[in-house]
Design an enzyme around this catalytic site. Structure first.
Site, mmCIF file in Angstrom:
data_model
loop_
_atom_site.group_PDB
_atom_site.id
_atom_site.type_symbol
_atom_site.label_atom_id
_atom_site.label_comp_id
_atom_site.label_asym_id
_atom_site.label_seq_id
_atom_site.Cartn_x
_atom_site.Cartn_y
_atom_site.Cartn_z
ATOM 1 N N SER A 182 37.166 -24.515 -37.030
ATOM 2 C CA SER A 182 35.957 -25.337 -37.080
ATOM 3 C C SER A 182 34.767 -24.484 -36.633
ATOM 4 C CB SER A 182 36.142 -26.578 -36.211
ATOM 5 O OG SER A 182 35.161 -27.527 -36.499
ATOM 6 N N ASP A 395 40.984 -32.308 -44.922
ATOM 7 C CA ASP A 395 39.966 -32.200 -43.869
ATOM 8 C C ASP A 395 38.882 -33.255 -44.082
ATOM 9 O OD1 ASP A 395 37.825 -31.427 -42.171
ATOM 10 O OD2 ASP A 395 38.500 -29.344 -42.210
ATOM 11 N N HIS A 435 41.526 -31.835 -40.274
ATOM 12 C CA HIS A 435 40.592 -30.848 -39.745
ATOM 13 C C HIS A 435 41.264 -30.014 -38.647
ATOM 14 C CE1 HIS A 435 36.888 -28.893 -38.950
ATOM 15 N NE2 HIS A 435 36.793 -29.359 -37.732
#
Ligand SMILES: *[C@@H]1O[C@H](CO)[C@@H](O)[C@H](O)[C@H]1NC(C)=O
Ligand SMILES: *[C@@H]1O[C@H](CO)[C@@H](O)[C@H](O)[C@H]1NC(C)=O
Ligand SMILES: *[C@@H]1O[C@H](CO)[C@@H](O)[C@H](O)[C@H]1NC(C)=O
Ligand SMILES: *[C@@H]1O[C@H](CO)[C@@H](O)[C@H](O)[C@H]1NC(C)=O
Ligand SMILES: *[C@@H]1O[C@H](CO)[C@@H](O)[C@H](O)[C@H]1NC(C)=O
Ligand SMILES: *[C@@H]1O[C@H](CO)[C@@H](O)[C@H](O)[C@H]1NC(C)=O
Ligand SMILES: *[C@@H]1O[C@H](CO)[C@@H](O)[C@H](O)[C@H]1NC(C)=O
Ligand SMILES: *[C@@H]1O[C@H](CO)[C@@H](O)[C@H](O)[C@H]1NC(C)=O
Ligand SMILES: *[C@@H]1O[C@H](CO)[C@@H](O)[C@H](O)[C@H]1NC(C)=O
Length: 540
Positions: A182, A395, A435
């Protein structure tokens, strides 16, 4: 600061024996010198616990834990932490990344790194935040702090951390690695682009690399479903209904009905099958709601055909409560911070005013130079660096397509320079992973490979329980690539029956994640839940 000669003598002394360097504030202060100040020093016993404020990390190897404060300008400073395993150091250095807008040191991720034997560092990126995701107030009117968050704190942490590691062990680390997802993925790409000498190997997951556009798109997707009173608003209760219909249609299209959509981009999805045919709209969508679905599954393109950001994939629906949201003003406000505090439009700026001018402003300002948008990684390639990049196809926070976009542009840029990109930069899509970690409950895809922000078991668990090898563990795969030249063709991802008790309750299924653009294809025989039944094939 001590005179240089004294420092040199001290360093010489520590070469002789590790025990010459105790885990004391004085010794650590000596090691960092005038670069920073020791905030804490703690000796952790084997299988012990490190505790700072409200954070504690359990089941650690014996190590020296320390935290430092480093000034970056007259108005900014960052904190960084270091774990230095005492009995089990593997001779290597690791930096781990952050999430969201950060604001804390990633102590837990440092713990899993230390469990492999790495000397590990992490920074708070220059500010303390109450929430990693929503809180941007620290950035308002503070360009120096934004620069720390963007890249300066991490790079400084790496440089200082390596020096402290060398002083502590009396010798230089042999290899240097990075692991992040991320924001951490963005930090990894940024390092590869701007500080190619920092790492030998970088593992970058679901990178939030396109800061200037991503932070606006995160608001744009909430606006698709706002306000909640609009006829086109899709209530959050319906997200699972859409998820089930997508799975029903797309799962079989890859040839195997196993609750996993192998290639969401190849699925021909007919949303009109969700259309309500009576006045009862409990488990179906109205025509205006189907238009909202259309926005969600398509790229954000502004006037003049300007591509701004890619779309959510089919198969992300179970995660839409955050990515698409409930249309409320509070939800919109949660993603307005970038415009208000980074672009400086202030708290009175309304999320409903998001338009092309804001995108243009964001591009022009590129706050802190955070965007990791340089597609030319040749300096990293030339020094022998390796990059492993991955992204979950379910995601629901950062569009999978943004990784494809980066990969494609980097491929173009470096191929035109005569570089065989796969020699040093390999990309992996992870079907059914959300994610950075996890998988929707109706999917249960293998997602665990000891990546950043992934955890199973309780306490500090490193690697892949039961499968601690380079085929199943992305960090071990990176080490084998850097140190032995064994480039990964695939990584086998694991789904445990019970993520909290991986060894006790065993494996639910495993499957290879193939090096892009190859895809895992069922061989036609054998259990679909064992990796041997799959092979990585080129589609063209
Ligand atoms: C580590 O400590 C925990 C308690 O924190 C204990 O339950 C566990 O048995 C210990 N493990 C080993 C290998 O000593
Ligand atoms: C603990 O938290 C307080 C309040 O946020 C902060 O001032 C302090 O620096 C923290 N301590 C460490 C060692 O990070
Ligand atoms: C770190 O040092 C700066 C001065 O360089 C100071 O303003 C800040 O409060 C310090 N932070 C902590 C947590 O000690
Ligand atoms: C509407 O449909 C749902 C699901 O089919 C059903 O559970 C519910 O009772 C229906 N409501 C009405 C008012 O008919
Ligand atoms: C397209 O771009 C041109 C040049 O920047 C600008 O003048 C024009 O207004 C743009 N069109 C629209 C619809 O915004
Ligand atoms: C961003 O990068 C540009 C070009 O390299 C440079 O001129 C500028 O000073 C940088 N700004 C920040 C805040 O780092
Ligand atoms: C590659 O990227 C560099 C840096 O952004 C740029 O200067 C160069 O023009 C690009 N080359 C190609 C062929 O795209
Ligand atoms: C490199 O290969 C040797 C011999 O197979 C092996 O023992 C070692 O663990 C490998 N190193 C890494 C980092 O994979
Ligand atoms: C998973 O394992 C944990 C730890 O043993 C246990 O507490 C929990 O009940 C298990 N979950 C399920 C769904 O069985």
């Amino acid at each position: 600061m001590k005179p240089t000669r004294e420092l040199a003598l001290f360093l010489l002394a520590s070469v002789a024996s590790i025990s010459a360097f105790d885990c004391s504030v004085d010794a650590l202060q000596e090691a960092i010198g005038s670069e920073g100040t020791v905030v804490l020093a703690q000796t952790v016993e084997q299988n012990g616990t490190f505790t700072v404020n409200t954070t504690s990390v359990t089941n650690l190897p014996a190590l020296c834990a320390a935290e430092f404060n480093v000034s970056t300008s007259s108005v900014s400073s960052y904190l960084f932490g270091i774990f230095l395993p005492t009995d089990s150091w593997n001779g290597r250095f690791l930096a781990v990344g952050n999430g969201g807008y950060a604001g804390t040191i990633s102590w837990a991720s440092m713990g899993t790194g230390a469990a492999y034997g790495f000397a590990v560092v992490s920074t708070d990126t220059g500010h303390t935040a109450s929430s990693t995701f929503g809180d941007t107030s620290w950035a308002a009117g503070n360009p120096e702090k934004i620069t720390d968050w963007a890249y300066r704190a991490l790079h400084g942490t790496v440089v200082n951390g390596k020096a402290i590691s060398k002083a502590f062990y009396g010798e230089e680390h042999k290899y240097s690695y990075y692991r992040g997802c991320s924001t951490g993925g963005r930090q990894g790409l940024k390092e590869a682009q701007d500080f190619p000498d920092d790492f030998d190997g970088i593992v970058a997951g679901a990178p939030a690399w396109w800061t200037t556009h991503l932070q606006l798109w995160n608001l744009k997707t909430l606006l698709y479903n706002a306000p909640s009173t609009a006829s086109y608003h899709i209530p959050t209760d319906l997200f699972d209904v859409i998820a089930d219909e997508v799975l029903k249609q797309c799962d079989p299209q890859d040839g195997v009905t196993d609750t996993i959509i192998s290639d969401s981009r190849a699925c021909i999805f007919r949303p009109e099958t969700l259309l309500c045919v009576s006045s009862n709209t409990t488990d179906c969508l109205t025509s205006p709601q189907l238009d909202t679905l259309y926005h969600i599954y398509n790229d954000w393109v502004e006037n003049n055909q300007t591509f701004v950001f890619p779309h959510f994939e089919l198969g992300t629906e179970q995660y839409w409560s955050s990515g698409i949201g409930d249309g409320s003003d509070d939800t919109l406000a949660s993603q307005a911070g970038f415009v208000q505090d980074f672009l400086g439009l202030g708290d009175s700026w309304s999320p409903y005013n998001l338009d092309w001018d804001i995108v243009a402003l964001s591009d022009k300002m590129n706050p802190g130079n955070a965007t990791a948008g340089n597609f030319d990684l040749s300096p990293f390639y030339n020094k022998g660096g390796k990059l492993l990049h991955y992204h979950g196809m379910s995601d629901g926070s950062i569009a999978t397509g943004s990784s494809l976009y980066y990969r494609e542009h980097a491929y173009r840029n470096m191929t035109s320079q005569g570089i065989t990109v796969d020699d040093f930069y390999r990309f992996f899509l992870v079907p059914g992973m959300g994610h950075c970690s996890d998988t929707p409950t109706n999917v249960n895809a293998p997602w665990y490979f000891a990546g950043s922000e992934q955890s199973v078991g309780s306490g500090t668990v490193s690697s892949v329980p039961g499968y601690e090898d380079a085929q199943h563990d992305v960090l071990l795969a990176m080490m084998a690539w850097v140190e032995n030249g064994t480039a990964p063709e695939y990584i086998i991802a694991t789904k445990y029956n019970n993520d909290t008790d991986p060894l006790g309750e065993g494996v639910y299924r495993q499957r290879p994640l193939c090096m892009y653009p190859k895809q895992a294809k069922y061989t036609g025989s054998g259990d679909v839940d064992t990796p041997e039944s799959w092979e990585c094939q080129s589609l063209y």
